[in-house]
Design a protein around this motif. Structure first.
Motif, short mmCIF file in Angstrom:
data_model
loop_
_atom_site.label_atom_id
_atom_site.label_comp_id
_atom_site.label_asym_id
_atom_site.label_seq_id
_atom_site.Cartn_x
_atom_site.Cartn_y
_atom_site.Cartn_z
N THR A 30 0.98 -1.19 0.10
CA THR A 30 0.13 -0.14 -0.07
C THR A 30 0.76 1.44 -0.13
O THR A 30 0.66 2.21 -0.73
N SER A 34 0.92 4.07 -2.75
CA SER A 34 0.39 5.54 -2.40
C SER A 34 1.55 6.50 -2.77
O SER A 34 1.27 7.53 -3.30
N ILE A 177 -17.53 4.18 3.30
CA ILE A 177 -16.96 5.53 3.80
C ILE A 177 -18.14 6.19 3.84
O ILE A 177 -18.99 6.41 3.01
N GLU A 182 -14.25 11.83 4.72
CA GLU A 182 -13.46 10.56 5.15
C GLU A 182 -12.89 10.14 3.69
O GLU A 182 -11.83 9.47 3.81
N LEU A 183 -13.51 10.23 2.86
CA LEU A 183 -12.99 9.80 1.42
C LEU A 183 -11.84 10.59 0.88
O LEU A 183 -11.12 9.99 0.44
N ASP A 185 -9.79 11.76 3.17
CA ASP A 185 -8.69 11.45 4.08
C ASP A 185 -8.46 9.91 3.44
O ASP A 185 -6.82 9.71 3.30
N ASN A 186 -9.00 9.18 2.89
CA ASN A 186 -8.74 7.87 2.25
C ASN A 186 -7.83 8.10 1.07
O ASN A 186 -7.08 7.29 0.78
N SER A 189 -4.36 9.02 2.06
CA SER A 189 -3.54 7.84 2.65
C SER A 189 -3.15 6.98 1.40
O SER A 189 -2.01 6.42 1.58
N TYR A 190 -4.29 6.38 0.47
CA TYR A 190 -3.91 5.36 -0.26
C TYR A 190 -3.43 5.72 -1.62
O TYR A 190 -2.91 4.98 -2.51
N SER A 213 -1.39 6.86 9.16
CA SER A 213 -2.70 6.84 8.90
C SER A 213 -2.93 5.39 8.16
O SER A 213 -4.01 5.08 8.42
N LYS A 217 -5.52 2.76 9.37
CA LYS A 217 -6.57 2.22 8.64
C LYS A 217 -6.62 0.62 8.46
O LYS A 217 -7.75 0.08 8.47
#
Length: 235
Positions: A30, A34, A177, A182-183, A185-186, A189-190, A213, A217
């Motif tokens: 991951t 990312s 989500i 929140e999306l 934030d994802n 992260s990813y 993070s 997650k």
């Protein structure tokens, strides 16, 4: 001092050591995706604590350092993509907007695919119903037990459960989500690099936080479990 509170804090700080080695490998994959980096050979051999990993990632990223906010840039990109995909006004969207209210169940898989194509990233937004996943996992473990009685039934059950899980995840329509925030934030992260306005830059002050993070997650760790000296499992 409350003894139970002390024990709880100690346990939470040691949680990183309890993460399975295979799961750590998934986190590394991951991280590579990312930050668009790759680890070669035995580069990870000397990573013993969490800060070692953060330092190594900082060294691997050779992009120009810009002191700007990736979350703001990701939100702007997502806002544009949602507006285009679902014919919304940007004024109708905020970090608190519920994803469930934006993406109707009908044609949800196709619409999410359109959104991912515009953003050029996977959002990990949809999943199958929890009950279905639980049933298929139960079938898998029962099939393992069936080896003691009938190998053919066992193999058939394992194949059925694995195929079922694969199809279920491809066809799942449940939204994991809750909000646009929140999306966003994802996304950071990813898909950190792709979330930035200029993918040839990073904000190095953000990197350790983003790495943390990802672990939170993936493994549902508390922030206290990822202090600088937190140790990785040796097994």
């Amino acid at each position: 001092m409350d003894t139970n509170l002390v024990e709880t804090n100690i346990e939470s700080e040691d949680l990183l050591e309890h993460v399975e080695l295979q799961d750590i490998s998934d986190a590394i994959i991951t991280i590579q995706e990312s930050f668009q980096i790759s680890f070669q050979g035995d580069e990870l051999a000397n990573v013993k604590i969490f800060q070692d990993l953060c330092n190594l990632i900082q060294e691997k990223i050779k992009l120009e350092d810009h002191d700007d906010c990736t979350s703001q840039q990701a939100y702007y990109k997502l806002n544009q993509a949602l507006s285009h995909t679902f014919n919304l006004s940007k004024l109708d969207l905020s970090p608190e907007t519920l994803i469930e209210n934006i993406i109707p169940r009908k044609n949800r898989i196709r619409k999410v695919k359109m959104l991912e194509d515009i953003l050029d990233m996977q959002l990990f937004l949809l999943s199958p119903p929890v009950w279905l996943t639980c049933v298929l996992i139960l079938v898998f473990f029962l099939s393992l037990l069936a080896f003691f009685f009938d190998g053919t039934i066992a193999v058939s059950g394992i194949a059925f459960s694995l195929l079922g899980l694969r199809i279920a995840h491809k066809m799942g329509k449940e939204i994991d989500i809750k909000t646009v925030g929140e999306l966003t934030d994802n996304m950071v992260s990813y898909n950190y690099i792709k979330s930035r306005r200029d993918p040839n830059t990073v904000n190095r002050r953000e990197l350790d936080h983003v790495i943390k993070s990802i672990f939170i997650k993936l493994f549902l760790l508390s922030p206290s479990a990822l202090h600088k000296e937190a140790k990785f499992s040796e097994y």
